[in-house]
Design a protein around this motif. Structure first.
Motif, short mmCIF file in Angstrom:
data_model
loop_
_atom_site.label_atom_id
_atom_site.label_comp_id
_atom_site.label_asym_id
_atom_site.label_seq_id
_atom_site.Cartn_x
_atom_site.Cartn_y
_atom_site.Cartn_z
N LEU A 106 0.76 -1.15 0.04
CA LEU A 106 0.06 -0.03 0.03
C LEU A 106 0.69 1.26 0.07
N ALA A 107 1.84 1.19 0.72
CA ALA A 107 2.82 2.26 0.61
C ALA A 107 3.58 2.64 -0.45
N SER A 134 11.14 9.01 14.98
CA SER A 134 10.55 9.41 13.81
C SER A 134 9.16 9.92 13.97
N GLY A 135 8.49 9.55 14.93
CA GLY A 135 7.23 9.98 15.04
C GLY A 135 7.47 11.62 15.34
N LEU A 136 8.04 11.98 16.30
CA LEU A 136 8.41 13.15 16.95
C LEU A 136 8.87 14.04 15.61
N CYS A 137 9.48 13.42 14.60
CA CYS A 137 10.31 14.13 13.54
C CYS A 137 8.87 14.49 12.35
N LEU A 138 7.92 13.56 12.32
CA LEU A 138 6.79 13.87 11.80
C LEU A 138 5.99 15.12 12.33
N TYR A 139 5.59 15.10 13.68
CA TYR A 139 5.20 16.31 14.18
C TYR A 139 5.84 17.47 13.83
N SER A 140 7.22 17.26 13.99
CA SER A 140 7.88 18.67 13.67
C SER A 140 7.64 19.34 12.52
N PHE A 141 7.56 18.34 11.44
CA PHE A 141 7.71 18.83 10.35
C PHE A 141 6.01 19.41 9.68
N TYR A 142 4.99 18.36 10.36
CA TYR A 142 3.85 19.00 9.82
C TYR A 142 2.61 19.17 11.03
N LYS A 143 3.30 19.93 11.92
CA LYS A 143 2.48 20.67 13.21
C LYS A 143 1.81 21.73 12.74
N ASN A 144 1.73 22.06 11.48
CA ASN A 144 0.99 23.53 11.03
C ASN A 144 0.09 23.05 9.95
N CYS A 145 0.45 21.87 9.34
CA CYS A 145 -0.24 21.49 8.06
C CYS A 145 -0.34 19.65 8.00
N ASP A 146 -1.00 18.99 8.74
CA ASP A 146 -1.29 17.69 9.02
C ASP A 146 -1.86 17.10 7.69
N PRO A 147 -0.72 16.28 7.10
CA PRO A 147 -1.35 15.73 5.72
C PRO A 147 -2.59 14.80 5.63
N TRP A 148 -2.83 14.01 7.03
CA TRP A 148 -3.96 13.32 7.07
C TRP A 148 -5.29 14.10 7.10
N LYS A 149 -5.31 15.15 7.92
CA LYS A 149 -6.54 15.88 8.04
C LYS A 149 -6.89 16.68 6.96
N ALA A 150 -5.61 17.07 6.10
CA ALA A 150 -5.77 17.84 5.11
C ALA A 150 -6.19 17.09 3.53
N GLN A 182 -4.15 14.69 2.23
CA GLN A 182 -3.06 14.34 1.39
C GLN A 182 -2.88 12.77 1.53
N VAL A 183 -3.04 12.36 2.52
CA VAL A 183 -2.83 10.88 2.68
C VAL A 183 -4.34 10.31 3.14
N SER A 184 -4.66 9.01 2.97
CA SER A 184 -6.02 8.45 3.32
C SER A 184 -5.83 7.83 4.78
N SER A 185 -4.53 7.69 5.22
CA SER A 185 -4.47 6.76 6.51
C SER A 185 -3.23 7.26 7.13
N PRO A 186 -3.25 7.56 8.49
CA PRO A 186 -1.99 7.83 9.15
C PRO A 186 -0.96 6.90 9.03
N ASP A 187 -1.17 5.47 8.61
CA ASP A 187 0.09 4.63 8.21
C ASP A 187 0.79 5.04 7.15
N GLN A 188 0.18 6.12 6.40
CA GLN A 188 0.90 6.53 5.25
C GLN A 188 1.75 7.84 5.47
N LEU A 189 1.84 8.28 6.76
CA LEU A 189 2.32 9.56 6.84
C LEU A 189 4.01 9.51 6.86
#
Length: 604
Positions: A150-151, A295-311, A313-320
Motif C-alpha cells: 500500500l505504501a 521518527s514520530g516526533l520528526c513527523l510532528y515537527s514537520f507537519y505541526k501546522n499542516c497535518d497531511p492526514w486531516k488535509a 493528502q494521505v488516506s490513512s495515518p499509516d501513510q504519513l
C-alpha cells in the motif's frame, strides 16, 4: 497518489532492487548450503546449531514488521511519545519468558509449541490452540504483506497486487528451499536494512530542523512529550499502566507461546545461547522502539501546522511516514529507495517467519501424528507446505484492507489470540494441579472473554475522551477548501468513563454507553480469564489428585534467578559446596538427538 514531484526516480529503483536482491541472495545462499538437509527436523529447526547473536537479530527482525516501521511513528505522531513506555514491557516479558517457558520448551526439544499442550493436557487442547495460532498467523501475515504494498502504491503508483505477490513470492522461495536457517540469516541482513532506512529519515529531519533540540521543542509545545500520565483508568488508550501491563502480557504471549519465536530460540545450540539470544533481542527491540518514537516526533515537527492526514493528502495515518520520506528525501536520489527497501525488508522477515512456523506446526501437529512417512518424504512435504502457505498469505492480504488502522488491528489480533494461550501455557508450566479439563475450559473461556471485548470495541469504539488524540492542525496548509482549514482535537478537561450523544440528558441512565477498555488490555483480559477459569475448573474436577511428569513443569533449578541467588548466597556465606558442581544449564545442551518421548506421558 502524490504529485509528480514525489515520484521515485531510476536511482531509487536501483537501490530498492539491489537491497532486496541482496536480502534474497542471502536466503538463497543458505538454501543452497542446506540443500542436503536430510530430515524435516533439520529443515524446520536449522539442526539446532544456531548461535545466540544470529537468533537474537532474527527475533528482532521478525518483530520489526512493516506494521512496526509504518504504524509506530504514526502512533507517536497522534498520541505522543508515551508510547515509549513499551520498552519496560519488553524487559519484563523477556525475563518472564526466559525464566518460565524457555527451560521447559528447550528441555523437551519439541518442534511445535503446541505439542507441549498434548503432553501436558490433551489432544483437544493442542488442536484448539493450533487453530487459534493459524487464525492469528494468517491474519497478521496478510496485514504485513499489505502494508508495504500500500505504501509503495501511494507513493510510486506501483501496482498494489504486484507488490503483494512479489513480497510473498520472494519469501516463499527461500523458505521452501532453505528452511529456518535461510530465514534466520536473511533476517540478519534485513535488520540492518531496516535500521538504515529509519536512520536515513531521522538524520535528514535533524539536519533540516537544525538539530534534535528543535524537534524535541516542537514536540513539547505540541504535547507529544507526555510521559507523565499515570491514570489507572483502564479505558484510557495509552497511560503508563496500559502500556506496561498490557504490553507485558502481550509480549509475553509472543515470546513465550508464539510458534515463530519459540521455534527460533529452540534452534540455538545450547540453552545458554537461547537465553542470551532473548536478552540481546531486548536491545534490538529497544533500539527499534527508540527509532519509532524519534521518527514520530520528526513527523510532528514537520507537519505541526499542516497535518497531511486531516488535509486529505494521505488516506490513512499509516501513510504519513512514506509521505514525509518523499517530502524530504526526494532530492537525494536513492534514499527514498532505501527507505522503501527497509519497509519491504520488514515485511519479508515477518512473512518468512510465519510461513516457516505454519509449516512446522502443520507437520508436527497434523501430519506426523497420523501418517508414517520416510524422512525424505517428510522433507519434501515440509517444503511443499512452505509453498502452500506462501500462496495462502497472498489471499489473506486481501482482508488486510478491511482492518483499519494497522497498529490497533495487530494489537487486537494479538489480544484475542495471545492472551488465552499465555494463560493456558502458564497454567501448564506453573500449576501442577491444573488438569486437562481445566486447561481446555480455561482456554475456551479466555478466548470468549477476549472476543467479547473486541466486539464491544468494534460496536462501540472508545471516544476521544478516552483515546485522547493530540491536536492536529491544517492552518499552515497552502491550499483552500470550503470552510475552515483547522481541524483540531482539544484535550478533554474532565475525562469520563461514559459518553453520551449530543442533546441527551446525562441524568438519564438509558443514555449512558459503556466502552471497551484500552486495546492493550485485551490480552490481559483473555490471559487472566483463562488462568482463573482453568484453576477453578481443575479444583472442581479433582485437579489436586493430578500427577504430572516433572519434565513438563518448571523446576526452580531451571531458572537463572535460582542460580544467581545461589551464587550470591554462597559468596556471602563463604561456602564452597557449589564449587566444582555442574551447572544444571550445562546439562541441557543440544537436545536434538534426545527428543522428548511422547509415549512416556501418554496418560496426559
Amino acid at each position: 497518489m502524490f504529485g509528480d514531484a514525489h515520484l521515485l526516480v531510476a536511482a531509487d529503483y536501483v537501490v530498492f532492487a539491489v537491497v532486496l536482491l541482496l536480502s534474497a541472495a542471502v536466503g538463497f545462499y543458505y538454501a543452497w548450503r542446506s540443500r542436503k538437509q536430510g530430515t524435516s527436523r533439520d529443515f524446520l529447526t536449522g539442526g539446532r546449531k544456531l548461535n545466540a547473536l544470529a537468533v537474537s537479530m532474527s527475533l528482532t527482525a521478525s518483530y520489526m514488521s512493516s506494521v512496526t516501521v509504518l504504524s509506530n511513528p504514526a502512533e507517536v505522531y497522534r498520541y505522543g511519545a508515551i508510547f515509549g513506555y513499551l520498552s519496560i514491557s519488553y524487559v519484563l516479558a523477556v525475563v518472564y519468558t526466559s525464566e518460565v517457558f524457555l527451560p521447559v520448551f528447550y528441555r523437551l526439544a519439541i518442534n511445535s509449541t503446541y505439542e507441549y499442550l498434548e503432553l501436558r493436557f490433551s489432544r483437544a487442547t493442542r488442536l484448539l490452540a493450533m487453530v487459534i495460532f493459524f487464525f492469528n498467523a494468517l491474519l497478521y501475515t496478510g496485514l504485513v504483506i499489505y502494508a508495504p504494498a500500500l505504501a509503495l502504491n501511494q507513493v510510486t503508483g506501483m501496482n498494489l497486487w504486484g507488490g503483494i505477490i512479489s513480497t510473498a513470492t520472494v519469501c516463499t522461495l527461500y523458505c521452501a528451499l532453505g528452511g529456518l536457517k535461510a530465514v534466520v540469516w536473511t533476517d540478519v541482513v534485513q535488520i540492518g536494512i531496516m535500521f538504515a532506512g529509519y536512520m536515513s529519515v531521522i538524520i535528514k529531519c535533524v539536519i533540516l530542523k537544525g538539530g534534535i533540540s528543535t524537534i524535541l521543542s516542537d514536540a513539547q509545545e505540541g504535547g507529544r512529550i507526555n510521559f507523565v500520565d499515570f491514570d489507572i483508568n483502564p479505558l484510557r488508550r495509552h497511560t503508563f499502566w496500559t502500556l506496561v501491563i498490557g504490553g507485558t502480557f502481550g509480549w509475553s504471549s509472543i515470546y513465550g507461546t508464539y510458534q515463530p519465536q519459540v521455534q527460533r530460540y529452540n534452534s540455538c545450540k545450547t540453552i545458554k545461547h537461547a537465553r542470551l539470544a532473548l536478552f540481546i533481542n531486548v536491545l534490538g527491540l529497544a533500539c527499534t522502539l527508540t527509532l519509532s518514537v524519534i521518527s514520530g516526533l520528526c513527523l510532528y515537527s514537520f507537519y505541526k501546522n499542516c497535518d497531511p492526514w486531516k488535509a486529505g493528502q494521505v488516506s490513512s495515518p499509516d501513510q504519513l511516514l512514506p509521505y514525509l520520506v518523499m517530502d524530504i528525501l526526494a532530492d537525494h536520489q536513492g534514499l527514498p529507495g532505501l527507505f522503501f527497501a527497509a519497509v519491504y525488508s520488514a515485511s519479508l522477515s515477518t512473512v518468512s517467519t510465519s510461513i516457516n512456523a505454519m509449516a512446522a506446526v502443520t507437520m508436527e501437529d497434523l501430519i506426523k501424528p497420523r501418517i508414517k512417512l520416510s524422512e525424505k518424504k517428510l522433507l519434501l512435504i515440509s517444503k511443499g507446505l512452505s509453498l502452500f502457505f506462501g500462496i495462502v498469505c497472498v489471499a489473506m492480504a486481501g482482508l488486510a484492507s478491511l482492518m483499519g488502522h494497522m497498529m490497533q488491528a495487530v494489537s487486537i489480533i494479538w489480544g484475542v489470540t495471545g492472551g488465552p494461550l499465555l494463560g493456558l501455557f502458564s497454567l501448564g508450566v506453573l500449576c501442577p494441579f491444573v488438569n486437562s479439563k481445566g486447561g481446555l475450559c480455561g482456554l475456551v473461556t479466555g478466548l470468549a472473554a477476549a472476543v467479547s471485548v473486541s466486539i464491544i470495541e468494534i460496536i462501540s469504539p472508545s471516544p476521544p475522551e478516552m483515546t485522547r488524540p493530540l491536536s492536529l492542525s491544517t492552518k499552515g496548509c497552502n491550499f483552500t477548501t470550503d470552510g475552515s482549514l483547522n481541524w483540531t482535537t482539544p484535550l478533554p478537561t474532565e475525562p469520563s468513563l461514559f459518553t453520551t450523544t449530543p442533546g441527551q440528558n446525562t441524568d438519564d441512565i438509558h443514555a449512558v454507553q459503556w466502552h471497551s477498555p484500552s486495546y492493550l488490555y485485551f490480552c490481559v483480559i483473555g490471559g487472566l480469564t483463562s488462568v482463573i477459569a482453568g484453576i477453578i475448573i481443575s479444583l472442581l474436577t479433582g485437579g489436586l489428585r493430578e500427577t504430572v511428569d516433572p519434565r513438563l513443569m518448571l523446576m526452580k533449578e531451571d531458572t537463572l534467578s535460582y542460580h544467581l541467588f545461589k551464587r550470591v548466597k554462597d559468596g556471602v556465606m563463604g561456602g564452597t559446596d557449589s564449587v566444582g558442581q555442574p551447572n544444571k544449564e550445562d546439562e541441557i545442551n543440544n537436545p536434538a538427538e534426545e527428543k522428548f518421548d511422547n509415549t512416556r506421558v501418554s496418560s496426559f
